[in-house]
Write a protein that holds these residues in place. Sequence first.
Motif, PDB file in Angstrom:
ATOM      1  N   UNK A  37       0.862  -1.180   0.000  1.00 29.57           N
ATOM      2  CA  UNK A  37       0.000   0.000   0.000  1.00 29.57           C
ATOM      3  C   UNK A  37       0.899   1.231   0.000  1.00 29.57           C
ATOM      4  N   UNK A  38       1.055   1.825  -1.167  1.00 29.98           N
ATOM      5  CA  UNK A  38       1.966   2.959  -1.317  1.00 29.98           C
ATOM      6  C   UNK A  38       1.107   4.215  -1.363  1.00 29.98           C
ATOM      7  N   UNK A  65       6.472  10.409   9.426  1.00 30.41           N
ATOM      8  CA  UNK A  65       6.549   8.960   9.669  1.00 30.41           C
ATOM      9  C   UNK A  65       5.981   8.189   8.484  1.00 30.41           C
ATOM     10  N   UNK A  66       4.859   8.624   7.968  1.00 31.93           N
ATOM     11  CA  UNK A  66       4.275   7.938   6.818  1.00 31.93           C
ATOM     12  C   UNK A  66       5.081   8.191   5.549  1.00 31.93           C
ATOM     13  N   UNK A  67       5.663   9.382   5.437  1.00 30.22           N
ATOM     14  CA  UNK A  67       6.459   9.693   4.248  1.00 30.22           C
ATOM     15  C   UNK A  67       7.745   8.876   4.205  1.00 30.22           C
ATOM     16  N   UNK A  68       8.167   8.344   5.353  1.00 29.19           N
ATOM     17  CA  UNK A  68       9.325   7.450   5.398  1.00 29.19           C
ATOM     18  C   UNK A  68       9.134   6.287   4.425  1.00 29.19           C
ATOM     19  N   UNK A  69       7.908   5.820   4.287  1.00 24.95           N
ATOM     20  CA  UNK A  69       7.658   4.700   3.383  1.00 24.95           C
ATOM     21  C   UNK A  69       8.016   4.994   1.954  1.00 24.95           C
ATOM     22  N   UNK A 210      -0.934  -2.869   9.004  1.00 23.04           N
ATOM     23  CA  UNK A 210      -1.506  -1.721   9.710  1.00 23.04           C
ATOM     24  C   UNK A 210      -2.422  -2.184  10.839  1.00 23.04           C
ATOM     25  N   UNK A 211      -3.215  -3.221  10.579  1.00 19.71           N
ATOM     26  CA  UNK A 211      -4.103  -3.728  11.622  1.00 19.71           C
ATOM     27  C   UNK A 211      -3.316  -4.356  12.764  1.00 19.71           C
ATOM     28  N   UNK A 252       5.792   2.253   5.038  1.00 22.12           N
ATOM     29  CA  UNK A 252       6.203   3.027   6.204  1.00 22.12           C
ATOM     30  C   UNK A 252       6.120   2.208   7.488  1.00 22.12           C
ATOM     31  N   UNK A 253       5.544   0.996   7.396  1.00 23.40           N
ATOM     32  CA  UNK A 253       5.484   0.114   8.558  1.00 23.40           C
ATOM     33  C   UNK A 253       6.542  -0.981   8.436  1.00 23.40           C
TER      34      UNK A 253
END
Length: 303
Positions: A37-38, A65-69, A210-211, A252-253
């Motif tokens: 999931x990009x 943090x999300x942009x790290x992905x 994510x879950x 990002x995870x």
Amino acid sequence: MEIRLPRHSRYDYVPLTERKDYSWPDGRRLAFCLTTNIECFAYGKGRGMDPAKHGEPQNHRNYSWRDYGNRIGVWRLFDLFDDLKLPVAHNTNSLLYEHAPQVFDAIRRRGDEIVAHGRTNGETLRDFNWEADEARVIQEITETFRRHEGKPPKGWMGPGAAENSTTPDLLKEAGYRYTMDWPADDQPFYMNTRSGKLLSIPYPVELNDAQQAIHRAHTPRDFCEMMVDQFEEMLEQCEHHPLVYNISIHPFIFGQPYRLRPFREALKHMAGHSLRDRIWFCRPEDVAEHCFTLAPGIIPGSE
């Protein structure tokens, strides 16, 4: 007075034990799909997870943090997928073309599938209360992918798997051939829309990083053990029924180094399994195309 639960008419109840048997190409029984999931997000606005706790407002910390992905994590995942020679599908936001176009260069180089994943995960389709507005947004998303890739995507996975009551109808009318918004099954099934059938491809709520890692706070190794346990169990179960094994990964995870390490181990285990001849490593669009070749009455809802 008889009590009736609110219901939908999208598909009928067909238990696994009453379905017809079939196989994937070359007699394989387990379709193995790996989906990332990009995503891109609005800065300081809209929706999006937070690394610290639930319900936090949008701010510089959770945005970066999300942009790290997109800056780091996805490139590590691309390297891993290349090393293991695995086909992959990517649920991608259409606004990512403006934010990180190099990601699409890598997807094209690999020959991976692009699945439409809304404009941004800073919004969902439930943010559009009028059907005409939702239809316009879906058309905008579809045309963005068509313009950049020379063809529209075949599949849809909405941000947050969020829908309005007419979303499947609008997706069918926009030309989509399958959706992954309805995690009701381990096999594909056809959904009813006002314009014909729309295929549902299994997509995980449980095997979703994510879950498990964010919302349920499982460790990376917990999640990777779940992946392997699900895989091994489905590998046994597919002797009786063809199944789809799908994994959902956010860069990002699981692009974080300490999560990437056990993820690599789990993928190596599955990619090199001794029963590999029972496994079809494929993309969701491959599953869909195979289903379209089967005679009516085999896939639930195709009668």
